[in-house]
Design an enzyme around this catalytic site. Structure first.
Site, short mmCIF file in Angstrom:
data_model
loop_
_atom_site.label_atom_id
_atom_site.label_comp_id
_atom_site.label_asym_id
_atom_site.label_seq_id
_atom_site.Cartn_x
_atom_site.Cartn_y
_atom_site.Cartn_z
CG HIS A 96 -70.70 0.90 -28.58
ND1 HIS A 96 -70.74 -0.46 -28.86
CD2 HIS A 96 -71.25 1.51 -29.66
CE1 HIS A 96 -71.29 -0.65 -30.04
NE2 HIS A 96 -71.61 0.53 -30.55
CG ASP A 144 -70.11 -2.90 -26.56
OD1 ASP A 144 -70.80 -1.98 -26.05
OD2 ASP A 144 -69.70 -2.85 -27.73
CB SER A 181 -74.31 -0.27 -32.14
OG SER A 181 -73.12 -0.34 -32.83
#
Lengths: 490, 500
Positions: B86, B117, B196
């Protein structure tokens, strides 16, 4: 005029226009409006053997000819006691519900005590409910005060009540009067023009006097034939290419019939692909509107309930040929629904089977999730309602049977998460009603009862030991305080 | 027919993406038990600055405005970086920076696995991270053990190190696609945007990639554990990312004693019952409804659907998760009172993509006479905002329930998503967000069906049948053909189709 004087005049005018005013009993309108107190108690939709706590509500009713009162059905639903009071003063008189139509959201009441009617006068029902432009809002408050406010008609739309599919004109208007929501009576020059059925801030929706008059007339007929549903779906024909495709390029009227239902007006006389040109003498324009003398341009579907005549005449075009038909005005019967409208004043049928609570899906069950039930209620059940609330033509009567919840017991361990699951079959037989379920599970072929659920319900099948079911059911009923079953087993 | 917000779904998805942030405790709050040299680890953790341009699923012929986001990553080999998918999805430019060094390095995507992901990046510049020791992958952390998370929260230039405790290991939905569930580890760290893709470290080795949180809970963050990362790295070894296989079955627990007796189950603890086998799935036709799965690849499946895995009780799907597409899986069944084994190669779940958020691809669409047609999929439904409230129920049924409730392979569905008003279609603007059931009487399931049908039409009219409402949409063929290029030009559309 001096500024101060001008200000006083302005304030006085504003007060006359907008401020609620108290009137004495000598007011002719006050003698035609009474207050109602209702105690109601609804059955719990999720556990239908339970009655919820009683609730109280107050509202208004209009006095009409024949010693009758009209109010909203919403106010008197699930009523256990209805009392009426005139001129805002003791005593209260018991009233009885003689006719209630939740599809219309209207109810008729009668009071046996002749003393009640002394001093009251029926209010005339206006034949020009919309053209008046302005109206007076009349209501009795619980403190015995009669209040009036003013409002203005905005428009009239064909709409349905939250409790049914019937279509009728609903008058919309605006007002500065606050605290609405008491089935207030709208008048103009002493004549009733409507009854408020809904409000949102300064906007009101009202059933107009035409429909009130028809309700009184209908109630005087035995048996009550009442009002009718539309028994077909239709689409506009307002695009040139679509009209040309249907051969209507030279016509200025007509909408297209797409489906006919199992019941309702037109369900037996019309066919898919018929062009509907005229109804009740009115030409239907390509957008589906008629030019009505009272309401102006309005959906043609209002003509179905514009009179109590047994039929409504239409002109249609079928396979290129114009013809006249008389559509019998029909109301949906119970068997026409797969998912019936809310049932008030009585409990839903249910089955408790091995701790599973089974019901037939109703709109009332879905509405237990509140006003925004279409977003909040279990999605698969809402979808079933949105897509298949009426029975398909040619198919036998059926209901949607589902498990509303599982009452935990050792017999249903592992099944606890099954909620709002649609039952497809039981012991190999398709289930389209609770009675069919009772019948199917009476004597299974093997030692086990098998219940098949709609895929996606959390599990596909539920199994119970048939020999133990009586004991299980008795244990569950005893443990959860469920009254005895209507049938010997469940 | 319900109305739809004119804005793209992207702001919403981007809102979701904002929630996909990783964990961080205020630096220095806790003392790590880890004695590994932090400097070495921090040197391998990079910040990633990405310019993204998403597809516009409301106006599928154009992209959204470019926007910048920041994330983290870590070096696992020369010029090779792992991060979250992402962070780099729909990327137009990717810049990587080392800790304490403002020098930008341009990176390209080597592989991306949206369903998991994870993504691997490549930096071509030979000067990049010279002398930096790549991080190694470790194992699965034990419950209540302490872990460190590294990254660049809130886009800071300085690396951040935080500490938390492993509180749970479980299958969860990976929010990036919204449709895939894999193993994840829950920790109690605070969550901040920008983390992230950063590594989670224990004993000097990477035990996870920080990736998402739960917005309604405080101090709950998740990282992708090494079984998922290692599987991803094994998947891409052959030069492409293929994704996960799936048995293609729906199973239910077998705790109920009557159900076990009904199936003649001799054992009290093992087995889950098969409720449905999806057509064309891995298990079709070897596994049947009402079979009981006793074991997968020899790993016993308990009656609540779990297996024992490194001390954790996890869904039996974990056995399948570790395999690659095409790998054989052996399933031990109980059928009609007998035990038996079946084995078959793993295939993707049929039709899974329509349930996922889509990235790195232009939306399929087809425009004719101002009518915009699209596939019914998750991205289209996202254009409604809250589609459960705003989309018409027949669309929701078709997307979420139709294939589940059918024994036949799902053929797909096409929607009329927009009408670009012109005189020949202006009365049809109220017909948007409907399913295209047929064209000239021929059922329509794909955009290609529609395009072919329109081209092959012989009559003077195109007649489309739409649901809900069972309405007819009719176009004069000659008028539509003439108007088509005019409408495209008027609405600034350079390409009338993107057909898969």
């Amino acid at each position: 005029m001096k500024p101060v004087t001008r200000l006083l005049w302005t304030l006085l005018l504003a007060a006359c226009l907008f401020a609620p005013a108290a009137w004495g009993e000598e007011s002719p309108v006050a003698a035609g409006v009474v207050s109602i107190s209702v105690t109601s108690q609804a059955y719990d939709q999720l556990m239908p053997w339970i009655k919820n706590a009683e609730q109280s509500a107050t509202g208004n009713a209009v006095v009409v000819r024949g010693h009758k009162l009209i109010t909203t059905a919403d106010l008197v639903k699930n009523a256990t006691l209805i009392e009426v009071r005139k001129f805002g003063r003791y005593p209260d008189y018991p009233a009885k519900l003689t006719l209630v139509d939740y599809d219309l959201n209207l109810a008729l009441l009668e009071v046996d005590d002749p003393d009640f009617w002394k001093g009251l006068h029926p209010l005339p029902l206006s034949k020009r409910p919309v053209q008046v432009g302005h109206f007076t809002i009349n209501r009795w408050r619980a403190n015995g005060r009669f209040e009036q406010g003013t409002g203005e008609v905005s428009d009239v739309l064909v709409s349905s009540s939250p409790y049914g599919l019937m279509e009728y004109p609903v008058m919309r208007g605006t007002t500065n009067m606050g605290g609405l929501g008491w089935s207030e009576v709208l008048t103009h020059d002493g004549e009733v023009v409507g009854l408020i059925i809904g409000h949102s801030e300064q906007r009101i929706q009202a059933i107009n006097s035409d429909l009130l008059r028809l309700l009184v007339e209908a109630s005087e007929r035995k048996p009550f034939s009442g009002f009718a549903h539309r028994g077909f779906s239709w689409q506009r024909l307002n695009q040139k290419s679509l009209r040309a495709y249907l051969g209507l390029q030279h016509s200025k009227t007509g909408v297209l019939v797409r489906r006919v239902f199992t019941g309702g007006t037109g369900s037996t006389e019309l066919k898919p692909m018929d062009i509907l040109h005229r109804i009740a003498g009115y030409a239907i324009n390509p957008e589906g509107r008629i030019d009505h003398p009272t309401y102006g341009l309005i959906s043609f579907t209002m003509a179905i309930n514009a009179s109590l005549a047994p039929t409504v005449p239409v002109v249609i075009e079928r396979n290129g040929k114009r013809m006249k038909l008389e559509l019998k005005r029909r109301r949906f019967q119970s068997d026409d629904y797969r998912i019936p409208p809310p049932q008030f004043d009585r409990a839903n049928d249910f089955v408790v089977f091995g701790g599973l609570v089974l019901q037939e899906l109703t709109v009332g069950y879905l509405q237990a999730w509140g006003n925004d039930w279409r977003d909040k209620a279990p999605p698969r059940l809402v979808i079933e309602y949105a897509m298949h609330s009426l029975r398909d033509p040619g198919s036998p009567p059926e209901r949607v049977v589902f498990i509303s919840r599982v009452l935990p017991d050792q017999a249903n361990v592992g099944y606890e998460d099954v909620t709002n699951a649609i039952v497809l079959s039981a012991d190999g037989k398709p289930i389209h009603s609770l009675n069919a379920f009772r019948e199917a599970t009476r004597d299974p072929k093997g030692p086990y009862d098998e219940i098949d659920l709609l895929p996606g319900s959390g599990r596909g099948k539920l199994i119970f030991d048939h020999a133990e079911l009586d004991a299980i059911n008795e244990r569950v009923r005893s443990r959860y305080g469920i009254p005895p079953a209507r049938t010997p087993r469940y | 027919m319900s109305s739809r917000a004119r804005s793209s779904h992207r702001p919403l998805r981007w809102g979701t993406a904002l929630a996909l942030v990783c964990l961080l405790l205020p630096a220095g709050l806790a003392h790590a038990q880890d004695t590994t040299d932090d400097t070495q680890i921090e040197a391998a953790v990079v910040s990633i600055e990405v310019t993204q341009q998403h597809a516009d699923w409301y106006s599928p012929w154009q992209g959204t405005r470019p926007e910048s986001i920041e994330g983290s990553g870590f070096i696992i080999g020369p010029g090779r970086i792992i991060t979250n998918a992402h962070v780099v999805s729909d990327a137009r430019q990717i810049i990587v920076r080392l800790s304490g060094d403002n020098q930008p390095y341009f990176a390209t995507i080597e592989f991306v696995g949206h369903d998991t992901d994870l993504a691997t990046l490549h930096v071509k510049d030979p000067d990049f991270a010279k002398g930096v020791k790549p991080l190694e992958l470790g194992g699965i952390p034990s419950l209540r053990s302490r872990v460190r998370t590294y990254g660049y929260p809130a886009g800071g230039e300085k690396i951040s190190r935080t500490e938390g405790v492993v509180s749970r290991v479980q299958f969860i939905t990976y929010l990036h696609t919204g449709a895939d569930s894999h193993l994840a580890v829950q920790t109690d760290s605070a969550i901040n945007p920008g983390n992230s893709g950063g590594p989670v470290i224990q004993d000097g080795k990477v035990i996870g990639v920080a990736f998402q949180t739960v917005t309604r809970l405080s101090n709950v963050g998740y990282f992708i554990p090494t079984p998922v990362i290692k599987r991803y790295l094994a998947d891409v070894k052959d030069g492409s990312y293929d994704g996960y296989g799936d048995l293609g079955v729906v199973t239910g627990n077998l705790i109920n004693p009557a159900y076990r007796q009904f199936l003649g189950m001799p054992d009290k603890r093992l087995g889950v019952v098969v409720d449905k086998v999806f057509p064309r799935s891995s298990a079709d036709p070897l596994i049947h409804a009402d079979d009981v799965i006793l074991a997968v690849d020899g790993v016993p499946v308990l009656s609540d659907g779990t297996i024992h895995y490194y001390g954790y009780s996890l869904s039996y799907q974990q056995v399948v998760e570790q395999k690659q597409l095409g790998d054989n899986v052996k399933v031990t069944l109980w059928r009609h009172g007998k035990q038996m084994d079946v084995d078959f190669p793993l295939k993707r779940f049929p039709d899974a993509n329509r349930m996922r958020e889509q990235f790195d691809e232009r939306p399929p669409y087809f425009i004719y006479a101002g009518l915009v047609f699209m596939n019914l999929n998750r991205e289209y439904l996202d254009t409604f905002g809250n589609f459960w409230a705003n989309a018409d129920k027949p669309l929701l049924y078709e997307h979420f329930f139709a294939s589940m409730e059918s024994d036949q392979p799902y053929p797909g569905a096409v929607v009329l998503s927009r009408v670009l008003p012109a005189s020949l279609n202006s009365a049809y603007t109220g017909m948007v967000n409907t399913l295209v059931k047929s064209l000239n009487g021929v059922p329509i399931h794909t955009l290609r069906d529609l395009e072919t049908g329109l081209r092959a039409s012989k009559g003077g009219y195109h007649v489309l049948e739409l649901e809900p409402g069972d309405v007819l949409l009719v176009l004069s063929k000659s008028a539509a053909d003439a108007a088509n290029p005019v409408i495209l030009k008027r609405y600034g559309i350079t390409k009338d189709r993107n057909l898969p």
